[in-house]
Design a protein around this motif. Structure first.
Motif, PDB file in Angstrom:
ATOM      1  N   MET A   7     -10.258  -4.889   6.225  1.00  0.00           N
ATOM      2  CA  MET A   7      -9.309  -5.334   5.573  1.00  0.00           C
ATOM      3  C   MET A   7      -8.985  -4.200   4.898  1.00  0.00           C
ATOM      4  O   MET A   7      -9.795  -3.140   4.154  1.00  0.00           O
ATOM      5  CB  MET A   7      -9.717  -6.204   4.532  1.00  0.00           C
ATOM      6  CG  MET A   7      -8.274  -6.340   3.313  1.00  0.00           C
ATOM      7  SD  MET A   7      -8.712  -7.651   1.847  1.00  0.00           S
ATOM      8  CE  MET A   7      -9.300  -8.968   3.220  1.00  0.00           C
ATOM      9  N   ILE A   8      -7.195  -3.659   4.329  1.00  0.00           N
ATOM     10  CA  ILE A   8      -6.933  -2.141   3.511  1.00  0.00           C
ATOM     11  C   ILE A   8      -6.186  -3.110   2.573  1.00  0.00           C
ATOM     12  O   ILE A   8      -5.728  -3.859   2.911  1.00  0.00           O
ATOM     13  CB  ILE A   8      -6.307  -1.350   4.486  1.00  0.00           C
ATOM     14  CG1 ILE A   8      -7.226  -0.642   5.759  1.00  0.00           C
ATOM     15  CG2 ILE A   8      -5.892  -0.277   3.801  1.00  0.00           C
ATOM     16  CD1 ILE A   8      -6.454  -0.090   7.141  1.00  0.00           C
ATOM     17  N   THR A   9      -6.798  -2.385   1.166  1.00  0.00           N
ATOM     18  CA  THR A   9      -6.296  -2.521   0.355  1.00  0.00           C
ATOM     19  C   THR A   9      -5.956  -1.073  -0.490  1.00  0.00           C
ATOM     20  O   THR A   9      -6.217  -0.168   0.084  1.00  0.00           O
ATOM     21  CB  THR A   9      -6.795  -2.913  -0.717  1.00  0.00           C
ATOM     22  OG1 THR A   9      -7.798  -3.821  -0.519  1.00  0.00           O
ATOM     23  CG2 THR A   9      -5.974  -3.038  -1.763  1.00  0.00           C
ATOM     24  N   GLN A  10      -4.214  -0.141  -0.185  1.00  0.00           N
ATOM     25  CA  GLN A  10      -3.742   0.663  -0.191  1.00  0.00           C
ATOM     26  C   GLN A  10      -2.652   0.790  -1.545  1.00  0.00           C
ATOM     27  O   GLN A  10      -1.580  -0.269  -0.606  1.00  0.00           O
ATOM     28  CB  GLN A  10      -2.967   1.346   0.671  1.00  0.00           C
ATOM     29  CG  GLN A  10      -2.330   2.509   0.796  1.00  0.00           C
ATOM     30  CD  GLN A  10      -3.743   3.687   0.767  1.00  0.00           C
ATOM     31  OE1 GLN A  10      -4.826   3.555   1.045  1.00  0.00           O
ATOM     32  NE2 GLN A  10      -3.258   4.415  -0.265  1.00  0.00           N
ATOM     33  N   TYR A  11      -2.451   0.972  -2.019  1.00  0.00           N
ATOM     34  CA  TYR A  11      -0.885   1.146  -2.925  1.00  0.00           C
ATOM     35  C   TYR A  11       0.017   2.174  -1.652  1.00  0.00           C
ATOM     36  O   TYR A  11       0.006   3.338  -1.473  1.00  0.00           O
ATOM     37  CB  TYR A  11      -1.311   2.366  -4.301  1.00  0.00           C
ATOM     38  CG  TYR A  11      -0.044   2.561  -4.585  1.00  0.00           C
ATOM     39  CD1 TYR A  11       0.423   1.797  -5.510  1.00  0.00           C
ATOM     40  CD2 TYR A  11       0.429   4.312  -4.696  1.00  0.00           C
ATOM     41  CE1 TYR A  11       1.906   2.485  -6.078  1.00  0.00           C
ATOM     42  CE2 TYR A  11       1.442   4.030  -5.225  1.00  0.00           C
ATOM     43  CZ  TYR A  11       2.391   3.420  -6.046  1.00  0.00           C
ATOM     44  OH  TYR A  11       3.700   4.032  -6.395  1.00  0.00           O
ATOM     45  N   LEU A  47       1.445   3.481   5.224  1.00  0.00           N
ATOM     46  CA  LEU A  47       0.226   3.396   5.322  1.00  0.00           C
ATOM     47  C   LEU A  47      -0.677   4.222   6.403  1.00  0.00           C
ATOM     48  O   LEU A  47      -1.728   4.972   5.510  1.00  0.00           O
ATOM     49  CB  LEU A  47      -0.399   2.078   6.189  1.00  0.00           C
ATOM     50  CG  LEU A  47      -1.535   2.228   6.298  1.00  0.00           C
ATOM     51  CD1 LEU A  47      -1.887   1.026   4.768  1.00  0.00           C
ATOM     52  CD2 LEU A  47      -2.232   0.107   7.189  1.00  0.00           C
ATOM     53  N   TYR A 105      -3.117   6.130   4.000  1.00  0.00           N
ATOM     54  CA  TYR A 105      -4.446   6.179   3.823  1.00  0.00           C
ATOM     55  C   TYR A 105      -5.314   6.784   4.598  1.00  0.00           C
ATOM     56  O   TYR A 105      -6.360   7.050   4.573  1.00  0.00           O
ATOM     57  CB  TYR A 105      -4.587   4.564   4.313  1.00  0.00           C
ATOM     58  CG  TYR A 105      -6.441   3.850   4.435  1.00  0.00           C
ATOM     59  CD1 TYR A 105      -6.845   3.756   3.316  1.00  0.00           C
ATOM     60  CD2 TYR A 105      -6.906   3.321   5.663  1.00  0.00           C
ATOM     61  CE1 TYR A 105      -7.535   3.022   3.429  1.00  0.00           C
ATOM     62  CE2 TYR A 105      -7.946   3.150   6.084  1.00  0.00           C
ATOM     63  CZ  TYR A 105      -8.650   2.424   4.480  1.00  0.00           C
ATOM     64  OH  TYR A 105      -9.715   2.080   4.624  1.00  0.00           O
ATOM     65  N   PHE A 106      -4.864   7.226   5.850  1.00  0.00           N
ATOM     66  CA  PHE A 106      -5.014   7.527   7.143  1.00  0.00           C
ATOM     67  C   PHE A 106      -4.960   9.174   7.335  1.00  0.00           C
ATOM     68  O   PHE A 106      -6.061   9.593   7.399  1.00  0.00           O
ATOM     69  CB  PHE A 106      -4.743   7.458   8.640  1.00  0.00           C
ATOM     70  CG  PHE A 106      -5.360   5.588   8.934  1.00  0.00           C
ATOM     71  CD1 PHE A 106      -6.604   5.373   8.966  1.00  0.00           C
ATOM     72  CD2 PHE A 106      -4.753   5.158   8.504  1.00  0.00           C
ATOM     73  CE1 PHE A 106      -6.856   3.871   9.076  1.00  0.00           C
ATOM     74  CE2 PHE A 106      -4.986   3.117   8.747  1.00  0.00           C
ATOM     75  CZ  PHE A 106      -5.804   3.182   8.868  1.00  0.00           C
ATOM     76  N   ASP A 117      -4.128  10.679   4.616  1.00  0.00           N
ATOM     77  CA  ASP A 117      -4.743  11.094   2.988  1.00  0.00           C
ATOM     78  C   ASP A 117      -3.567  11.830   1.887  1.00  0.00           C
ATOM     79  O   ASP A 117      -4.019  12.902   1.469  1.00  0.00           O
ATOM     80  CB  ASP A 117      -5.832  11.993   2.600  1.00  0.00           C
ATOM     81  CG  ASP A 117      -6.458  12.341   1.117  1.00  0.00           C
ATOM     82  OD1 ASP A 117      -6.245  11.087   0.394  1.00  0.00           O
ATOM     83  OD2 ASP A 117      -7.825  12.964   1.452  1.00  0.00           O
ATOM     84  N   ILE A 159      -0.152   6.052  13.763  1.00  0.00           N
ATOM     85  CA  ILE A 159      -0.444   4.373  13.414  1.00  0.00           C
ATOM     86  C   ILE A 159       0.662   3.425  14.277  1.00  0.00           C
ATOM     87  O   ILE A 159       1.679   3.690  14.094  1.00  0.00           O
ATOM     88  CB  ILE A 159      -0.069   4.477  12.088  1.00  0.00           C
ATOM     89  CG1 ILE A 159      -1.042   5.629  11.908  1.00  0.00           C
ATOM     90  CG2 ILE A 159      -0.818   3.443  11.095  1.00  0.00           C
ATOM     91  CD1 ILE A 159      -2.351   5.583  11.583  1.00  0.00           C
TER      92      ILE A 159
END
Length: 65
Positions: free
Chosen positions: A1-5, A35, A39-40, A42, A52
């Motif tokens: 599970m990924i939570t990302q703004y 994402l 996320y990945f 940065d 992705i």
């Protein structure tokens, strides 16, 4: 599970794609790119060549803060 703004710009892109008749696949591409960047990669600081793609999303939950 990924939570990302994700930024408001991503939401604008998603709504614009929807309003222009874009399907789920186009929206998945937008989300994967956003994402990946946030996320990945940065925010562009690492993993520049990383590709992705969403291939099997079971659940997505969105909220506006």
């Amino acid at each position: 599970m990924i939570t990302q703004y994700l930024s408001g710009e991503v939401a604008r892109e998603l709504f614009a794609a929807r309003d222009a008749g874009g399907g789920e696949q186009q929206q998945m591409v937008i989300l994967a790119r956003a994402l990946g960047h946030a996320y990945f990669r940065d925010g562009g600081l690492r993993a520049h060549a990383l590709g992705i793609a969403f291939t099997d999303v079971e659940f997505a939950d969105f909220s506006i803060d």
